[in-house]
Scaffold this motif. Structure first.
Motif, PDB file in Angstrom:
ATOM      1  N   UNK B 330       0.826  -1.214   0.000  1.00  0.00           N
ATOM      2  CA  UNK B 330       0.000   0.000   0.000  1.00  0.00           C
ATOM      3  C   UNK B 330       0.855   1.257   0.000  1.00  0.00           C
ATOM      4  N   UNK B 331       2.113   1.137   0.485  1.00  0.00           N
ATOM      5  CA  UNK B 331       2.876   2.382   0.653  1.00  0.00           C
ATOM      6  C   UNK B 331       4.249   2.412  -0.020  1.00  0.00           C
ATOM      7  N   UNK B 332       4.739   1.307  -0.552  1.00  0.00           N
ATOM      8  CA  UNK B 332       6.053   1.364  -1.209  1.00  0.00           C
ATOM      9  C   UNK B 332       5.901   1.274  -2.724  1.00  0.00           C
ATOM     10  N   UNK B 333       7.014   1.649  -3.380  1.00  0.00           N
ATOM     11  CA  UNK B 333       6.999   1.699  -4.840  1.00  0.00           C
ATOM     12  C   UNK B 333       7.209   0.317  -5.454  1.00  0.00           C
ATOM     13  N   UNK B 334       8.146  -0.421  -4.869  1.00  0.00           N
ATOM     14  CA  UNK B 334       8.516  -1.676  -5.526  1.00  0.00           C
ATOM     15  C   UNK B 334       9.095  -2.684  -4.547  1.00  0.00           C
ATOM     16  N   UNK B 335       9.020  -3.937  -4.955  1.00  0.00           N
ATOM     17  CA  UNK B 335       9.630  -5.044  -4.210  1.00  0.00           C
ATOM     18  C   UNK B 335      10.691  -5.708  -5.096  1.00  0.00           C
ATOM     19  N   UNK B 336      11.824  -6.022  -4.489  1.00  0.00           N
ATOM     20  CA  UNK B 336      12.873  -6.746  -5.216  1.00  0.00           C
ATOM     21  C   UNK B 336      13.155  -8.023  -4.429  1.00  0.00           C
ATOM     22  N   UNK B 337      12.842  -9.160  -5.014  1.00  0.00           N
ATOM     23  CA  UNK B 337      13.082 -10.426  -4.312  1.00  0.00           C
ATOM     24  C   UNK B 337      14.422 -11.006  -4.771  1.00  0.00           C
ATOM     25  N   UNK B 338      15.241 -11.365  -3.795  1.00  0.00           N
ATOM     26  CA  UNK B 338      16.563 -11.905  -4.086  1.00  0.00           C
ATOM     27  C   UNK B 338      16.639 -13.312  -3.508  1.00  0.00           C
ATOM     28  N   UNK B 339      16.800 -14.299  -4.381  1.00  0.00           N
ATOM     29  CA  UNK B 339      16.880 -15.684  -3.931  1.00  0.00           C
ATOM     30  C   UNK B 339      17.662 -16.498  -4.951  1.00  0.00           C
ATOM     31  N   UNK B 340      18.244 -17.624  -4.491  1.00  0.00           N
ATOM     32  CA  UNK B 340      19.055 -18.461  -5.382  1.00  0.00           C
ATOM     33  C   UNK B 340      18.157 -19.453  -6.117  1.00  0.00           C
ATOM     34  N   UNK B 341      17.266 -18.911  -6.935  1.00  0.00           N
ATOM     35  CA  UNK B 341      16.403 -19.726  -7.785  1.00  0.00           C
ATOM     36  C   UNK B 341      15.804 -18.790  -8.822  1.00  0.00           C
ATOM     37  N   UNK B 342      14.952 -19.327  -9.662  1.00  0.00           N
ATOM     38  CA  UNK B 342      14.400 -18.492 -10.729  1.00  0.00           C
ATOM     39  C   UNK B 342      13.010 -17.961 -10.387  1.00  0.00           C
ATOM     40  N   UNK B 343      12.783 -17.737  -9.103  1.00  0.00           N
ATOM     41  CA  UNK B 343      11.534 -17.098  -8.709  1.00  0.00           C
ATOM     42  C   UNK B 343      10.606 -18.062  -8.001  1.00  0.00           C
ATOM     43  N   UNK B 344      10.787 -18.225  -6.708  1.00  0.00           N
ATOM     44  CA  UNK B 344       9.874 -19.072  -5.932  1.00  0.00           C
ATOM     45  C   UNK B 344       9.142 -18.216  -4.905  1.00  0.00           C
ATOM     46  N   UNK B 345       9.902 -17.675  -3.947  1.00  0.00           N
ATOM     47  CA  UNK B 345       9.265 -16.773  -2.981  1.00  0.00           C
ATOM     48  C   UNK B 345       8.803 -15.499  -3.691  1.00  0.00           C
ATOM     49  N   UNK B 346       9.504 -15.164  -4.791  1.00  0.00           N
ATOM     50  CA  UNK B 346       9.084 -13.998  -5.586  1.00  0.00           C
ATOM     51  C   UNK B 346       7.632 -14.142  -6.041  1.00  0.00           C
ATOM     52  N   UNK B 347       7.209 -15.375  -6.294  1.00  0.00           N
ATOM     53  CA  UNK B 347       5.821 -15.593  -6.722  1.00  0.00           C
ATOM     54  C   UNK B 347       4.851 -15.258  -5.595  1.00  0.00           C
ATOM     55  N   UNK B 348       5.226 -15.607  -4.377  1.00  0.00           N
ATOM     56  CA  UNK B 348       4.385 -15.277  -3.228  1.00  0.00           C
ATOM     57  C   UNK B 348       4.309 -13.765  -3.039  1.00  0.00           C
ATOM     58  N   UNK B 349       5.469 -13.107  -3.203  1.00  0.00           N
ATOM     59  CA  UNK B 349       5.492 -11.653  -3.058  1.00  0.00           C
ATOM     60  C   UNK B 349       4.536 -11.032  -4.080  1.00  0.00           C
ATOM     61  N   UNK B 350       4.673 -11.447  -5.320  1.00  0.00           N
ATOM     62  CA  UNK B 350       3.812 -10.920  -6.389  1.00  0.00           C
ATOM     63  C   UNK B 350       2.339 -11.145  -6.099  1.00  0.00           C
ATOM     64  N   UNK B 351       2.066 -12.355  -5.588  1.00  0.00           N
ATOM     65  CA  UNK B 351       0.684 -12.744  -5.293  1.00  0.00           C
ATOM     66  C   UNK B 351       0.037 -11.772  -4.309  1.00  0.00           C
ATOM     67  N   UNK B 352       0.809 -11.379  -3.274  1.00  0.00           N
ATOM     68  CA  UNK B 352       0.200 -10.531  -2.246  1.00  0.00           C
ATOM     69  C   UNK B 352       0.354  -9.044  -2.534  1.00  0.00           C
ATOM     70  N   UNK B 353       1.330  -8.702  -3.381  1.00  0.00           N
ATOM     71  CA  UNK B 353       1.417  -7.305  -3.834  1.00  0.00           C
ATOM     72  C   UNK B 353       0.214  -7.019  -4.721  1.00  0.00           C
ATOM     73  N   UNK B 354      -0.186  -8.021  -5.465  1.00  0.00           N
ATOM     74  CA  UNK B 354      -1.415  -7.969  -6.264  1.00  0.00           C
ATOM     75  C   UNK B 354      -1.511  -6.709  -7.125  1.00  0.00           C
ATOM     76  N   UNK B 355      -0.402  -6.376  -7.762  1.00  0.00           N
ATOM     77  CA  UNK B 355      -0.431  -5.256  -8.703  1.00  0.00           C
ATOM     78  C   UNK B 355      -0.329  -3.882  -8.073  1.00  0.00           C
ATOM     79  N   UNK B 356      -0.248  -3.811  -6.754  1.00  0.00           N
ATOM     80  CA  UNK B 356      -0.235  -2.492  -6.099  1.00  0.00           C
ATOM     81  C   UNK B 356       1.150  -1.851  -6.092  1.00  0.00           C
TER      82      UNK B 356
END
Lengths: 195, 384, 288
Positions: B330-356
């Motif tokens: 609701x209040x930040x511009x962007x999220x940057x997920x850093x992990x040693x894979x091609x996007x696993x927890x990043x998917x969860x982040x995206x899911x709950x950011x839900x385009x905001x």
């Protein structure tokens, strides 16, 4: 005893080949800093086929505060105990960093640009002490004489805790040998500077 | 020898793997059933040395299916138990991780992640089992998984994992990685009396009154052990509160909802994160385990160029702190997920950011860690 | 309306409880086993044997895998664990090691114990783990409709072997002995008294004990192979089993129409996993 040790983050890379005790050096230095000198320390090593007789490299970060990034960015000291290790890492030393190497095992590149270079016949000294295997501890003594990253007493304690009990005396002798050689070099260069 | 050897109070310089074993010891572990696999083997080695000192048992099982089952059996026999593994072994443990979840068995499974798939990179790091931790065993379930980022934390969080296992009567995962497992740092082991340990929640009910899967509002059933006269029956089949098989959609609905609710209802009590530089953050780095320490430098580099960036470091990865991400989105511009894979927890982040907010991923196949400069670049890009 | 006569009501009320009701979960009856199946007689033998040993009921735990035999754990009124397919032995290993006061019995089928669980079976035997394993061998996966398994005799038909199974079967006593078991017996479900005696003998022992029960499966195995009813199979066992204690287990292969060698093949003692733990490791650490 030295005075207060350096207050900022320090990075050291030990490089040699498997069996020379590069990992032990990192463990002793890290343990000395973390357990006996009130600092934070992170030791990491290369695993894999490298750990089986080939190149062996250990990194040690020492800091007065919490260490986040646990790897060497640009080492304050590179310790070279093999030609291969030296060749691989020689270009990555801080501008005011030090290069320490075993003069019987490493030949400096004609293009070597590091200013603070100190060499020691660590392996030969170790052989003279009766056990080639303590060359790493001779080098650690040399390191201790030339840096103030970790208090000397802390390193001595860490050696005693890390080496097999029957070899403590030998290892302490090796440490003293390396350290006094460093001090003699420093005195020599100080005398040279005066004259 | 005896219980006085259990907690090695003092300051140590330990690898993450050894610290993990000491965490298990301090937590009261009495049983370790495991199969050696790089880079988790040093945990098993240390336990084989340490457990006999306190009268516990270390057994090297024939494979990881056996290991996982043996620790479940030991838990029902009345002991705190654990195992450790990596990569291929984690895959083999999935079958009976499911059994542990369905039997609601308190136990601890440590995964020192390496690069995959398949045999992959036995000696090098990875973080690509994070979704497997959540979804790897068949069927729907919730799981608790912690992601320590230092030897001290793997010590602390192995104890925490044991505590959560007892508190929620469930297997708990410690999802560490090769980098942390093989890193050596100072580990402070506190005096025994300062350790906060959760004992097993044995029922006070008498045989005949007790049902192994009956629970109150908190969804957490009480425990018994074999040999105490309760004559329990428990099964991996869908079952009722008595533990009897009930092969029906109604029983399935009750049981699966219960397994989900047990964790979901309590997630605010379970979840732990570390917030760094978050006061003025416009960009949030989400990371965990070794990547969080590398991303920390990426964040520092980006901050030097004036980017207002902070970090939400996940200590508990599962259950996922969805409500924190929603609130931040609701209040930040962007999220940057850093992990040693091609996007696993990043998917969860995206899911709950839900385009905001914008979502970025700094991927890495494993085998090494990220270059902090690459992370800094991604942060700067995200801040634009 | 259709109310029974008063004397009949009385008769129902006064009906005797089942003599084994104390050790069975009567609230789970009727069981799922087919008419003519030998699982019930084997379970009866187990309950009788347990009672005869005098081992307190609270100190016995039963662990099963999956399958028709796997349901044994669910019917016995003891601490009982119905685990995943093939994993009864490793689950029981943890249970037994954590709680040495318990006598732990693994009660499961041939497919469960020596196919998917085969590795656990041989390694547990190798360790001489304190477990009694009852392996009910009906030569097939009965619950799921009669697929071929690790004991299906050569040429026998199965739902996954419509032309006959041409895949050498395990000889369970031989496998157990070669792997290190210390008590090994085989009976058919016809041999109730001898089976019960074997169970009574094995229950209080230490180490890895294996009792194989050859068991009719009229619904799947017998039907596919036109072997008749459960009763016909019992007659077959009657006519074709040979009791030979101490027999060389290599002679105990089972063919479609050959003899079934029964008896106690082995009964020896050697240190168990726990003996080594307590006597060897504990000693090195300066304990007792």
């Amino acid at each position: 005893m030295k005075g207060a040790t350096t207050p900022s983050r320090k990075e050291v890379r030990f490089t040699g080949y498997g069996g020379q005790g590069m990992v032990v050096m990192g463990l002793i230095l890290g343990r000395a800093a973390a357990v006996h000198d009130g600092k934070s320390a992170t030791m990491t090593q290369s695993y894999g086929p490298e750990a089986r007789g080939g190149a062996s490299s250990t990194q040690c970060i020492i800091s007065p505060s919490r260490i986040f990034y646990p790897y060497v960015i640009e080492p304050d000291v590179l310790v070279g105990m093999s030609q291969e290790g030296y060749d691989k890492h020689r270009l990555n030393i801080k501008p005011d960093g030090k290069l320490l190497y075993d003069e019987d095992l490493v030949t400096l590149s004609p293009e070597e640009k590091t200013k603070n270079i100190h060499s020691i016949p660590a392996t030969r000294f170790a052989e003279e002490l009766g056990r080639k295997i303590v060359a790493n501890i001779v080098m650690l003594g040399f390191f201790c004489g030339l840096t103030d990253f970790v208090a000397e007493e802390a390193i001595r304690k860490a050696i005693e805790e890390s080496v097999p009990k029957p070899t403590i005396t030998l290892n302490i002798k090796a440490f003293d040998k390396g350290k006094s050689y460093a001090l003699s070099l420093l005195e020599g260069s100080a005398a040279k500077a005066k004259s | 020898m005896g219980e006085e050897r259990r907690v090695l109070t003092g300051e140590h310089f330990l690898t993450g793997d050894h610290a993990c074993a000491e965490g298990g010891m301090a937590a009261g572990c009495m049983f370790f059933g495991g199969y050696p696999i790089t880079p988790s083997t040093e945990i098993a080695e240390r336990m084989s040395l340490r457990l006999p000192e306190v009268g516990g048992i270390f057994i090297q099982m024939e494979d990881e299916m056996a290991s996982m089952n043996s620790i479940l059996g030991a838990a029902w026999g009345g002991w705190k138990s654990m195992t450790c593994t990596s990569g291929p072994g984690f895959s083999l443990m999935m079958e009976n991780l499911g059994l542990g979840i369905v039997l609601e068995t308190p136990t601890v499974l440590v995964n020192i992640q390496r690069g995959g798939p398949s045999t992959g990179l036995p000696t090098l790091s990875g973080q690509a089992d994070m979704m497997q931790a959540k979804w790897g065993s068949h069927g729907d379930y919730e799981i608790i998984a912690l992601a320590p980022n230092s030897p001290q934390e793997i010590f602390d969080h192995t104890i925490k994992a044991f505590n959560l296992a007892e508190q929620y009567r469930t297997p708990v995962l410690v999802m560490s990685d090769e980098s942390v497992g093989h890193m050596t740092e100072k580990v402070i082991i506190p005096p025994r009396e300062e350790l906060k340990l959760v004992p097993r929640n044995y029922t006070k009910k008498k045989p005949g009154e007790y049902l192994p899967f009956e629970c109150g509002e908190d969804e957490i059933p009480e425990m018994v052990k074999a040999g105490d006269g309760y004559k329990i029956h428990i099964t991996g089949l869908t079952h009722d509160k008595r533990g009897y098989p009930d092969i029906s959609a109604e029983a399935q609905d009750w049981m699966v909802r219960h397994l989900m609710n047990k964790i979901q209802k309590n997630k605010k009590k379970i979840i732990e994160v570390e917030r760094i530089n978050m006061d003025d953050a416009e960009v949030v780095v989400v990371s965990y385990g070794i990547s969080s320490r590398v991303a920390h430098r990426g964040m520092d580099l980006a901050r030097k160029t004036g980017v207002k960036v902070g970090m939400l470091r996940l200590i508990t990865v599962w259950p996922f702190p969805d409500y924190m991400i929603k609130e931040l989105a609701e209040r930040v511009k962007a999220f940057v997920t850093v992990e040693l894979n091609f996007g696993q927890i990043a998917l969860e982040v995206e899911r709950y950011v839900a385009g905001k907010a914008k979502c970025y991923l700094v991927p890495h196949a494993g085998g090494d860690v990220h270059k902090p400069e690459d992370i800094a670049e991604a942060i700067k890009e995200a801040a634009k | 309306m259709n109310k029974p006569a008063a004397h009949l009501e009385t008769a129902i009320v006064e009906q005797d409880t089942h003599p084994m009701a104390d050790l069975l979960r009567m609230d789970r009856m009727p069981h799922i086993w087919c008419s003519g199946c030998g699982l019930g007689t084997g379970l009866t033998c187990f309950i009788m044997a347990l009672k005869e040993t005098g081992i307190p009921e609270d100190k016995v735990a039963v662990v099963s895998g999956i399958g028709c035999t796997g349901r044994v754990a669910g019917y016995l009124n003891l601490d009982s664990f119905h685990t995943t397919h093939g994993r009864g032995i490793p689950f029981a290993t943890g249970l037994a090691l954590a709680n040495p006061d318990l006598r732990v019995v693994v009660y499961s089928g041939d497919g469960d114990l020596v196919a998917i669980g085969g590795n656990h079976f041989i390694h547990s035997a190798r360790r001489n783990m304190d477990l009694m394993v009852v392996c009910v061998n009906n030569f097939t996966y009965g619950m799921t409709g009669g697929q071929a398994g690790p004991t299906t005799p050569i040429s026998a038909k199965a739902s996954t072997a419509p032309y006959g199974s041409y895949d050498y079967p395990f000889n369970i006593p031989y496998l157990a002995i070669a792997s290190g078991a210390t008590y090994v017996a085989r009976w058919t479900s016809l041999h109730m008294r001898r089976l019960k005696n074997s169970m009574r003998e094995a229950l209080p022992k230490k180490g890895f004990r294996v009792i194989e029960i050859i068991c009719p499966c009229p619904t799947a195995f017998a039907r596919k192979n036109r072997l008749g009813s459960g009763l016909d199979l019992m007659k077959h066992y009657h006519d074709n089993s040979i009791i030979k204690h101490g027999a060389d287990p290599r002679e105990a292969d089972i063919d479609m129409n050959g003899k079934v060698v029964c008896g106690t093949f082995l009964d020896i003692e050697r240190p168990t996993f726990r003996d080594f733990q307590t006597e060897n490791i504990a000693k090195q650490l300066g304990g007792e």
